[in-house]
Design a protein around this motif. Structure first.
Motif, PDB file in Angstrom:
ATOM      1  N   ILE A  66       0.848  -1.196   0.000  1.00 32.16           N
ATOM      2  CA  ILE A  66       0.000   0.000   0.000  1.00 32.16           C
ATOM      3  C   ILE A  66       0.883   1.246   0.000  1.00 32.16           C
ATOM      4  N   LYS A  67       1.953   1.228   0.778  1.00 27.58           N
ATOM      5  CA  LYS A  67       2.853   2.384   0.844  1.00 27.58           C
ATOM      6  C   LYS A  67       3.402   2.716  -0.539  1.00 27.58           C
ATOM      7  N   THR A  68       3.838   1.702  -1.272  1.00 28.37           N
ATOM      8  CA  THR A  68       4.359   1.929  -2.620  1.00 28.37           C
ATOM      9  C   THR A  68       3.272   2.472  -3.535  1.00 28.37           C
ATOM     10  N   ALA A  69       2.087   1.888  -3.483  1.00 29.22           N
ATOM     11  CA  ALA A  69       0.984   2.334  -4.342  1.00 29.22           C
ATOM     12  C   ALA A  69       0.620   3.790  -4.056  1.00 29.22           C
ATOM     13  N   LEU A  70       0.508   4.156  -2.783  1.00 28.49           N
ATOM     14  CA  LEU A  70       0.173   5.538  -2.424  1.00 28.49           C
ATOM     15  C   LEU A  70       1.273   6.497  -2.897  1.00 28.49           C
ATOM     16  N   SER A  71       2.523   6.123  -2.672  1.00 27.91           N
ATOM     17  CA  SER A  71       3.639   6.985  -3.072  1.00 27.91           C
ATOM     18  C   SER A  71       3.702   7.137  -4.583  1.00 27.91           C
ATOM     19  N   LEU A  72       3.479   6.051  -5.333  1.00 24.68           N
ATOM     20  CA  LEU A  72       3.469   6.133  -6.790  1.00 24.68           C
ATOM     21  C   LEU A  72       2.399   7.104  -7.271  1.00 24.68           C
ATOM     22  N   GLU A  73       1.196   6.934  -6.766  1.00 30.56           N
ATOM     23  CA  GLU A  73       0.092   7.760  -7.254  1.00 30.56           C
ATOM     24  C   GLU A  73       0.283   9.230  -6.901  1.00 30.56           C
ATOM     25  N   MET A  74       0.607   9.512  -5.653  1.00 32.21           N
ATOM     26  CA  MET A  74       0.725  10.915  -5.263  1.00 32.21           C
ATOM     27  C   MET A  74       1.964  11.579  -5.869  1.00 32.21           C
ATOM     28  N   SER A  75       3.043  10.835  -6.046  1.00 34.54           N
ATOM     29  CA  SER A  75       4.222  11.381  -6.729  1.00 34.54           C
ATOM     30  C   SER A  75       3.917  11.651  -8.201  1.00 34.54           C
ATOM     31  N   MET A  76       3.078  10.808  -8.788  1.00 34.14           N
ATOM     32  CA  MET A  76       2.665  11.032 -10.168  1.00 34.14           C
ATOM     33  C   MET A  76       1.891  12.345 -10.263  1.00 34.14           C
ATOM     34  N   TYR A  77       1.041  12.640  -9.282  1.00 34.30           N
ATOM     35  CA  TYR A  77       0.330  13.926  -9.299  1.00 34.30           C
ATOM     36  C   TYR A  77       1.323  15.082  -9.237  1.00 34.30           C
ATOM     37  N   ASP A  78       2.324  14.974  -8.372  1.00 31.97           N
ATOM     38  CA  ASP A  78       3.348  16.019  -8.296  1.00 31.97           C
ATOM     39  C   ASP A  78       3.997  16.226  -9.663  1.00 31.97           C
ATOM     40  N   TYR A  79       4.377  15.129 -10.299  1.00 30.76           N
ATOM     41  CA  TYR A  79       5.046  15.211 -11.598  1.00 30.76           C
ATOM     42  C   TYR A  79       4.129  15.822 -12.668  1.00 30.76           C
ATOM     43  N   VAL A  80       2.902  15.345 -12.731  1.00 32.08           N
ATOM     44  CA  VAL A  80       1.954  15.805 -13.751  1.00 32.08           C
ATOM     45  C   VAL A  80       1.635  17.288 -13.583  1.00 32.08           C
ATOM     46  N   PHE A  81       1.414  17.725 -12.345  1.00 31.30           N
ATOM     47  CA  PHE A  81       0.984  19.106 -12.133  1.00 31.30           C
ATOM     48  C   PHE A  81       2.145  20.079 -11.950  1.00 31.30           C
ATOM     49  N   ASP A  82       3.204  19.675 -11.261  1.00 32.03           N
ATOM     50  CA  ASP A  82       4.324  20.587 -11.009  1.00 32.03           C
ATOM     51  C   ASP A  82       5.306  20.639 -12.180  1.00 32.03           C
ATOM     52  N   THR A  83       5.622  19.501 -12.756  1.00 31.60           N
ATOM     53  CA  THR A  83       6.627  19.440 -13.820  1.00 31.60           C
ATOM     54  C   THR A  83       6.001  19.613 -15.200  1.00 31.60           C
ATOM     55  N   LEU A  84       4.953  18.838 -15.481  1.00 33.87           N
ATOM     56  CA  LEU A  84       4.336  18.889 -16.811  1.00 33.87           C
ATOM     57  C   LEU A  84       3.324  20.021 -16.959  1.00 33.87           C
ATOM     58  N   LYS A  85       2.877  20.589 -15.827  1.00 34.35           N
ATOM     59  CA  LYS A  85       1.921  21.712 -15.830  1.00 34.35           C
ATOM     60  C   LYS A  85       0.585  21.347 -16.480  1.00 34.35           C
TER      61      LYS A  85
END
Length: 183
Positions: A94-113
């Motif tokens: 679960i820890k890996t799944a949560l970290s993957l998903e929320m880190s993906m949000y960071d990448y999509v919104f902060d990096t890719l805009k």
């Protein structure tokens, strides 16, 4: 557990092929493919040339574990899709799944805009739908009998995270940040 994401290489294809044909994985996906190594090599060449998609290999403690991807990167509206699976059962958590998903949000919104990211899940996959909700996703639609796979119709649940919503709720979420290798 240390989770890293890197570009997919030719030497990863046998693992990816094995995972993608594993019934434990395919039962929640739109297809049950019969893959070959030659077909996988063509797929890798295609995705490496396609600016609309990006795939990463998920590694857990240095071991190949699964695949995460983004689609619709060229969409001028700023709305994209995503998906992932951890094929190595012993590396799932679960820890890996949560970290993957929320880190993906960071990448999509902060990096890719981007403005929004959408996912679709077979409605019978209640655990993953709940995981998306824990991460802050909202269910935006449920389509009955939407995907036919080998003669069986499946309901599909669509979830969404917007950049504005992630900005509002990110501070209340605890997760291990995972970096998305950019090249």
């Amino acid at each position: 557990m240390a989770v890293t994401l890197r570009g997919i290489r030719t030497e990863d294809l046998e693992n990816i092929m094995r995972w993608r044909m594993d019934e434990d994985i395919t039962r929640y996906m739109n297809t049950n493919p019969k893959l070959t190594l030659e077909g996988q090599k063509k797929w890798l060449a295609d995705i490496q040339e396609n600016e609309d998609v990006k795939y990463w290999l998920i590694e857990v403690d240095g071991m190949a574990a699964g695949v995460i991807n983004l689609t619709g990167l060229a969409n001028p509206e700023g709305e994209i899709g995503w998906g992932y699976y951890v094929g190595e059962k012993r590396l799932r958590s679960i820890k890996t799944a949560l970290s993957l998903e929320m880190s993906m949000y960071d990448y999509v919104f902060d990096t890719l805009k981007k403005k929004a990211v959408y996912g679709d899940v077979f409605s019978l996959n209640k655990g993953v739908i709940q995981l998306h909700k824990i991460c802050g996703c909202e269910v935006v639609e449920e389509k009955k009998s939407h995907v036919c796979k080998e003669g069986v119709w499946y309901d599909v649940t669509y979830v969404c995270m917007t950049a504005d919503r992630w900005l509002d709720i990110r501070g209340a979420r605890q997760y291990e940040k995972i970096e998305f290798e950019t090249e």
